[in-house]
Motif scaffolding. Sequence first.
Motif, mmCIF file in Angstrom:
data_model
loop_
_atom_site.group_PDB
_atom_site.id
_atom_site.type_symbol
_atom_site.label_atom_id
_atom_site.label_comp_id
_atom_site.label_asym_id
_atom_site.label_seq_id
_atom_site.Cartn_x
_atom_site.Cartn_y
_atom_site.Cartn_z
ATOM 1 N N LEU A 71 44.172 37.287 51.638
ATOM 2 C CA LEU A 71 44.766 37.179 50.297
ATOM 3 C C LEU A 71 45.619 38.413 50.003
ATOM 4 N N VAL A 72 45.063 39.586 50.386
ATOM 5 C CA VAL A 72 45.777 40.846 50.150
ATOM 6 C C VAL A 72 47.056 40.876 50.985
ATOM 7 N N TYR A 73 46.929 40.472 52.268
ATOM 8 C CA TYR A 73 48.104 40.442 53.162
ATOM 9 C C TYR A 73 49.164 39.451 52.670
ATOM 10 N N HIS A 74 48.709 38.412 51.992
ATOM 11 C CA HIS A 74 49.660 37.438 51.463
ATOM 12 C C HIS A 74 50.602 38.094 50.446
ATOM 13 N N HIS A 75 50.082 39.090 49.711
ATOM 14 C CA HIS A 75 50.895 39.746 48.672
ATOM 15 C C HIS A 75 51.546 41.055 49.126
ATOM 16 N N TYR A 76 50.892 41.773 50.014
ATOM 17 C CA TYR A 76 51.411 43.098 50.431
ATOM 18 C C TYR A 76 51.302 43.226 51.944
ATOM 19 N N GLU A 77 52.355 43.727 52.575
ATOM 20 C CA GLU A 77 52.356 43.698 54.033
ATOM 21 C C GLU A 77 51.413 44.709 54.685
ATOM 22 N N ASP A 78 51.210 45.841 54.047
ATOM 23 C CA ASP A 78 50.270 46.801 54.628
ATOM 24 C C ASP A 78 49.721 47.736 53.537
ATOM 25 N N LYS A 79 48.819 48.597 53.974
ATOM 26 C CA LYS A 79 48.139 49.532 53.085
ATOM 27 C C LYS A 79 49.108 50.358 52.241
ATOM 28 N N ASP A 80 50.171 50.866 52.880
ATOM 29 C CA ASP A 80 51.076 51.755 52.140
ATOM 30 C C ASP A 80 51.905 50.991 51.112
ATOM 31 N N ALA A 81 52.259 49.722 51.426
ATOM 32 C CA ALA A 81 52.979 48.895 50.446
ATOM 33 C C ALA A 81 52.110 48.707 49.203
ATOM 34 N N LEU A 82 50.813 48.545 49.439
ATOM 35 C CA LEU A 82 49.826 48.347 48.377
ATOM 36 C C LEU A 82 49.662 49.613 47.526
ATOM 37 N N VAL A 83 49.498 50.734 48.203
ATOM 38 C CA VAL A 83 49.302 51.999 47.479
ATOM 39 C C VAL A 83 50.552 52.314 46.654
ATOM 40 N N LEU A 84 51.727 52.128 47.252
ATOM 41 C CA LEU A 84 52.969 52.405 46.526
ATOM 42 C C LEU A 84 53.132 51.475 45.330
ATOM 43 N N ALA A 85 52.770 50.192 45.501
ATOM 44 C CA ALA A 85 52.859 49.249 44.377
ATOM 45 C C ALA A 85 51.914 49.685 43.249
ATOM 46 N N CYS A 86 50.743 50.190 43.626
ATOM 47 C CA CYS A 86 49.769 50.665 42.634
ATOM 48 C C CYS A 86 50.323 51.886 41.889
ATOM 49 N N LEU B 41 40.954 53.848 52.618
ATOM 50 C CA LEU B 41 41.475 52.619 52.004
ATOM 51 C C LEU B 41 42.027 51.712 53.103
ATOM 52 N N THR B 42 41.469 50.508 53.218
ATOM 53 C CA THR B 42 41.959 49.520 54.187
ATOM 54 C C THR B 42 42.180 48.204 53.448
ATOM 55 N N MET B 43 42.943 47.303 54.061
ATOM 56 C CA MET B 43 43.147 45.977 53.475
ATOM 57 C C MET B 43 41.787 45.277 53.351
ATOM 58 N N GLN B 44 40.931 45.489 54.367
ATOM 59 C CA GLN B 44 39.568 44.947 54.374
ATOM 60 C C GLN B 44 38.787 45.428 53.133
ATOM 61 N N ALA B 45 38.870 46.745 52.858
ATOM 62 C CA ALA B 45 38.128 47.324 51.726
ATOM 63 C C ALA B 45 38.611 46.733 50.401
ATOM 64 N N ILE B 46 39.915 46.499 50.281
ATOM 65 C CA ILE B 46 40.458 45.889 49.056
ATOM 66 C C ILE B 46 39.932 44.470 48.919
ATOM 67 N N GLY B 47 39.927 43.738 50.040
ATOM 68 C CA GLY B 47 39.381 42.383 50.037
ATOM 69 C C GLY B 47 37.932 42.378 49.551
ATOM 70 N N GLU B 48 37.113 43.308 50.104
ATOM 71 C CA GLU B 48 35.702 43.405 49.691
ATOM 72 C C GLU B 48 35.583 43.692 48.197
ATOM 73 N N GLU B 49 36.400 44.622 47.728
ATOM 74 C CA GLU B 49 36.381 44.997 46.312
ATOM 75 C C GLU B 49 36.694 43.775 45.430
ATOM 76 N N LEU B 50 37.499 42.862 45.971
ATOM 77 C CA LEU B 50 37.908 41.661 45.220
ATOM 78 C C LEU B 50 37.005 40.457 45.488
ATOM 79 N N ASP B 51 36.040 40.621 46.408
ATOM 80 C CA ASP B 51 35.251 39.480 46.876
ATOM 81 C C ASP B 51 36.152 38.383 47.443
ATOM 82 N N GLN B 52 37.137 38.780 48.174
ATOM 83 C CA GLN B 52 38.096 37.840 48.766
ATOM 84 C C GLN B 52 38.344 38.225 50.222
ATOM 85 N N SER B 53 38.956 37.326 50.941
ATOM 86 C CA SER B 53 39.330 37.640 52.320
ATOM 87 C C SER B 53 40.536 38.587 52.300
ATOM 88 N N PRO B 54 40.618 39.496 53.302
ATOM 89 C CA PRO B 54 41.790 40.392 53.360
ATOM 90 C C PRO B 54 43.098 39.612 53.459
#
Lengths: 201, 201
Positions: free
Chosen positions: B47-62, B32-45
């Motif tokens: 956008l993901v960084y704008h909401h979550y600072e890193d991979k672990d912040a994202l996983v924990l929020a999920c 799981l990378t910020m890049q992979a999340i971006g791809e899954e969303l068809d968006q640039s990474p």
Amino acid sequence: MSSDIFENPVNTREEILAATYRTLRDRGYADLTMQAIGEELDQSPSLVYHHYEDKDALVLACLEYLLEHFRDEYSYETIDDPRERLEEVVDWCFGTADADDDRQPFVRTVLELRVQAIHDPAYRAHFTRSDQVFAETIAAIIRAGIDTGDFRECDPNAVAETLQTVFFGMISRLFSTDADGWAEAVSNEVELYLDSRVYAT
Amino acid sequence: MSSDIFENPVNTREEILAATYRTLRDRGYADLTMQAIGEELDQSPSLVYHHYEDKDALVLACLEYLLEHFRDEYSYETIDDPRERLEEVVDWCFGTADADDDRQPFVRTVLELRVQAIHDPAYRAHFTRSDQVFAETIAAIIRAGIDTGDFRECDPNAVAETLQTVFFGMISRLFSTDADGWAEAVSNEVELYLDSRVYAT
């Protein structure tokens, strides 16, 4: 038992496995390298490579060595007091939850290696075999208890698999949370389960 | 329940968490990378960084989002049929051991994250809280059953912690071995335990 096994290594192979055990215990899987084993042995890593091709071959050999030792020590021809023996097993398992228990660092590493096994068939083969050995060892105690009349008619294998599953659940929760009190509560429930399901009244 | 939650994301944050869930489920934690999340969303990474600072912040929020959903859905004001409800919980847990169960990939990832929690206080805080929420939810069902007379006088919290421990043990063994048959045997033993310890005769 684990730490004592490696106290008096009789040859280079056992010295390497002893160093692997100590390094796994002290540093965990991620920081175990052939270099680190060499340092632990005061030897060049090439000695380690001479015996084992890579880190995982070494870790697996160490786990297999521990499992064989366990099998030799706990595969009794006769079980004189099945209830005492089963209590020993349960106490051994739940003793791991005690913060002062010196087996904790190695047990934590075993949890890491179980996750390694998700993606690695060689680790999965090892843990498949080790779960089988543990289940058979506990089931033998329960069969002995049924034979002596100390235990009720129950399914020895199912009880053994259940105890083993509770143990691994305990490890999994122990190192992934800061909660306390639950392990003692679960230990009490396991006693009540054994009272109602296994021990003859 | 997990997969349905993310079916109709209502804002960007929920879309990102939905993509995180799917990526965790399909690729596991390591990939799981910020890049992979971006791809899954068809968006640039970005956008993901704008909401979550890193991979672990994202996983924990999920994980937190899933836990809150679980808490909202399963924290009943009234429990009409405690026995039926407890059976549902047990069936849900043991259903995971079925090879056809579509929750397996995500549950396997949760096991990986529990090992992550060994060395990471933020994950450990999450799992401490989530174990507490699960235990309280199960304990509430058991208390309700004691109140209605469907269940015996027992320790609701201890029974809840035991069921939870068996569940995590099952997950731990499920993905680290190729053995079969044992999960069904353990499920039967859990039923016998509930019969003798929890359900009124």
